[in-house]
Write an enzyme that holds these catalytic residues in place. Structure first.
Site, PDB file in Angstrom:
ATOM      1  N   CYS A 180      25.038  25.284 -13.779  1.00  0.00           N
ATOM      2  CA  CYS A 180      24.462  23.984 -15.279  1.00  0.00           C
ATOM      3  C   CYS A 180      25.715  22.484 -14.878  1.00  0.00           C
ATOM      4  CB  CYS A 180      24.302  24.470 -17.067  1.00  0.00           C
ATOM      5  SG  CYS A 180      26.478  25.081 -17.410  1.00  0.00           S
TER       6      CYS A 180
ATOM      7  N   CYS B  97      26.546  37.530 -17.458  1.00  0.00           N
ATOM      8  CA  CYS B  97      26.714  36.271 -17.916  1.00  0.00           C
ATOM      9  C   CYS B  97      26.315  35.857 -18.679  1.00  0.00           C
ATOM     10  CB  CYS B  97      27.458  34.754 -16.932  1.00  0.00           C
ATOM     11  SG  CYS B  97      28.464  35.567 -15.397  1.00  0.00           S
TER      12      CYS B  97
ATOM     13  N   PRO C 299      25.972  32.268 -24.896  1.00  0.00           N
ATOM     14  CA  PRO C 299      25.360  32.434 -26.006  1.00  0.00           C
ATOM     15  C   PRO C 299      24.586  33.095 -26.212  1.00  0.00           C
ATOM     16  CG  PRO C 299      25.163  30.298 -26.164  1.00  0.00           C
ATOM     17  CD  PRO C 299      26.044  30.550 -24.259  1.00  0.00           C
ATOM     18  N   GLY C 300      23.334  33.118 -24.962  1.00  0.00           N
ATOM     19  CA  GLY C 300      22.435  34.186 -25.363  1.00  0.00           C
ATOM     20  C   GLY C 300      21.402  33.212 -25.076  1.00  0.00           C
ATOM     21  N   GLY C 301      20.520  32.667 -24.663  1.00  0.00           N
ATOM     22  CA  GLY C 301      19.982  31.736 -24.775  1.00  0.00           C
ATOM     23  C   GLY C 301      18.940  31.930 -23.723  1.00  0.00           C
ATOM     24  N   LYS C 302      19.897  32.343 -22.074  1.00  0.00           N
ATOM     25  CA  LYS C 302      18.814  32.779 -21.085  1.00  0.00           C
ATOM     26  C   LYS C 302      18.201  34.105 -21.502  1.00  0.00           C
ATOM     27  CE  LYS C 302      20.788  29.521 -17.674  1.00  0.00           C
ATOM     28  NZ  LYS C 302      21.324  29.087 -19.172  1.00  0.00           N
TER      29      LYS C 302
ATOM     30  N   ASP D 202      28.695  40.237 -20.803  1.00  0.00           N
ATOM     31  CA  ASP D 202      30.032  39.447 -20.630  1.00  0.00           C
ATOM     32  C   ASP D 202      31.140  39.471 -21.436  1.00  0.00           C
ATOM     33  OD1 ASP D 202      29.315  35.514 -21.217  1.00  0.00           O
ATOM     34  OD2 ASP D 202      31.513  35.935 -22.565  1.00  0.00           O
TER      35      ASP D 202
END
Length: 441
Positions: A382, A261, A264-267, A285
């Site tokens: 989160c 999942c 927006p891609g940060g991880k 995603d």
């Protein structure tokens, strides 16, 4: 030209009527209007603050109004909220300016007939603001928490039941404070030391992150979009909790990782950087239109090991079964841990949250199919909600005997128990965040 208050009124009304996302609305208006730095700051605080304090503001209005708040015209109610917020929570705004400008907003928005009502209520507030009677903390604790911290009663009741009154109040208070902006340093291009040196030269107050190895915290408010290190991909915005989640995954150079999942891609970015851009990261995603965010972000950062694909995480791709060394499930959640950054999240309907644990479990259940023997699976959210966090993990372990908890130690006395850890904003100065880790036997 429109005044800053008029623009703020338009934004608040749009958010109220259309359920627009405040952060998107604010960014759009800042880009559209040529604000001075002071006007930009005033506009942002007024919009975010009025949204954040809406329950408190409506309570105050109801104490002073001769009309039921439900019967007040929507435009007038927004004007009243703005006026009350300026008087009660913006110390730098003169009382007479808050009153007069609110009356002017009525006239400018074809609500001149309500000017007397608005003026009378705000003048009454000036006389009584120090003696307004709030709910009793001991007799009606949930109502007290709701009004004093501006959260819906169902959420206050849930957190009070889960954590106890004192912890609940501490979390609510913490989430009402503006958090530090945190950057993740792109170690393929630069270092924490060099980024701190750059910020120092710009006279921007910053310090090394509290926990994450490659985090930099800005300890003063600053429009990060103007930073050269952000524009050229030397850093990107990411809370320390999310950075720690990537560290817990512990992906190594050359491994295969699946982020189920990812937008927006940060991880995915952090994981790829931890792998020194060596190996393979599959970023999936559900929403195909969002994958371009990952592709553009990876290109900007100089990462070329990420492969994106539109895929529903509640099912798995047969061709990737048992192929991954590491799998990350950062599940869609209620987001209650990031309310400090997105104040509108506090107004989610309870019914919308109640259906999430089943969705999260299905995604976790399917994602486990990708993990090879000896591989690692991380489940994170989160949010601060036992039903979305610990309960989902316990259900998973009960039904998947081939997985077991895999404890981790993040230093500074931050250690998991039975493979699970919750980061609290009032304790750790991060987003409210849940991380759990399993290993396949």
């Amino acid at each position: 030209m429109l005044t800053v208050r008029e623009i703020a009124f338009q934004s608040l009304l749009k958010c109220e009527k259309n359920h627009s996302y405040p952060n998107i609305e604010i960014d759009s208006m800042i880009e559209k209007h040529n604000f001075s730095s002071n006007d930009r700051a005033f506009y942002t605080v007024l919009v975010y603050g009025t949204i954040e304090k809406k329950i408190t503001l409506d309570y105050i209005i109801s104490q002073l109004s001769s009309r039921d708040i439900e019967k007040i015209d929507k435009e007038i109610l927004v004007i009243l909220r703005m006026g009350v917020y300026q008087i009660m929570f913006m110390g730098g705004v003169p009382d007479h300016a808050a009153c007069n400008e609110s009356v002017q907003l009525c006239a400018k928005n074809n609500k001149k007939s309500a000017s007397g009502f608005v003026n009378a209520l705000l003048r009454e507030l000036l006389r009584k603001k120090d003696v307004i009677k709030y709910p009793d903390k001991k007799k009606t604790p949930v109502k007290y928490l709701s009004v004093m911290y501006s959260y819906p009663e169902w959420l206050c009741e849930m957190w009070q039941n889960d954590y106890g009154f004192d912890k609940c109040e501490s979390v609510l208070s913490s989430l009402n404070n503006s958090p530090d902006m945190t950057l993740r340093v792109n170690t393929e291009k630069t270092s924490v030391a060099k980024v701190l040196e750059y910020l120092s030269e710009k006279e921007i107050k910053a310090e090394k992150g509290l926990y994450a190895k490659n985090a930099v915290r800005l300890t003063q408010s600053y429009p990060v979009s103007q930073l050269d290190v952000l524009k050229n991909g030397e850093v990107f915005v990411q809370d320390e909790a999310s950075q720690l989640c990537a560290e817990v995954l512990d992906a190594k150079c050359g491994q295969t990782v699946i982020d189920t999942c990812s937008c927006p891609g940060g991880k995915s970015f952090s994981v790829a950087l931890n792998m020194q851009n060596q190996g393979r990261v599959y970023s999936f995603d559900l929403h195909a239109n969002k994958l371009s965010l990952i592709e553009k972000g990876a290109k900007k950062l100089g990462i070329d090991i990420i492969k994106t694909k539109a895929h529903d995480g509640s099912s798995y791709l047969e061709e990737l079964k048992g192929c991954a060394d590491r799998v990350l499930v950062d599940a869609p959640c209620s987001g209650l841990g990031v309310i400090a950054k997105k104040p509108d999240l506090r107004y989610k309907e309870k019914s919308a949250i109640e259906r999430l644990p089943d969705i999260q479990y299905r995604i976790l259940n399917s994602s486990a199919e990708y993990v090879k023997s000896g591989g690692v699976l991380v489940y994170s959210t989160c949010t601060l909600n036992i039903r979305e966090n610990e309960n989902v993990v316990q259900r998973f372990l009960e039904e998947h005997k081939d997985f077991e908890p895999f404890d981790f130690d993040l230093g500074d006395k931050i250690k998991s128990q039975n493979g699970m850890l919750t980061l609290y904003p009032d304790v750790h100065s991060t987003d409210g965040f849940f991380i759990s880790r399993f290993i396949r036997k």
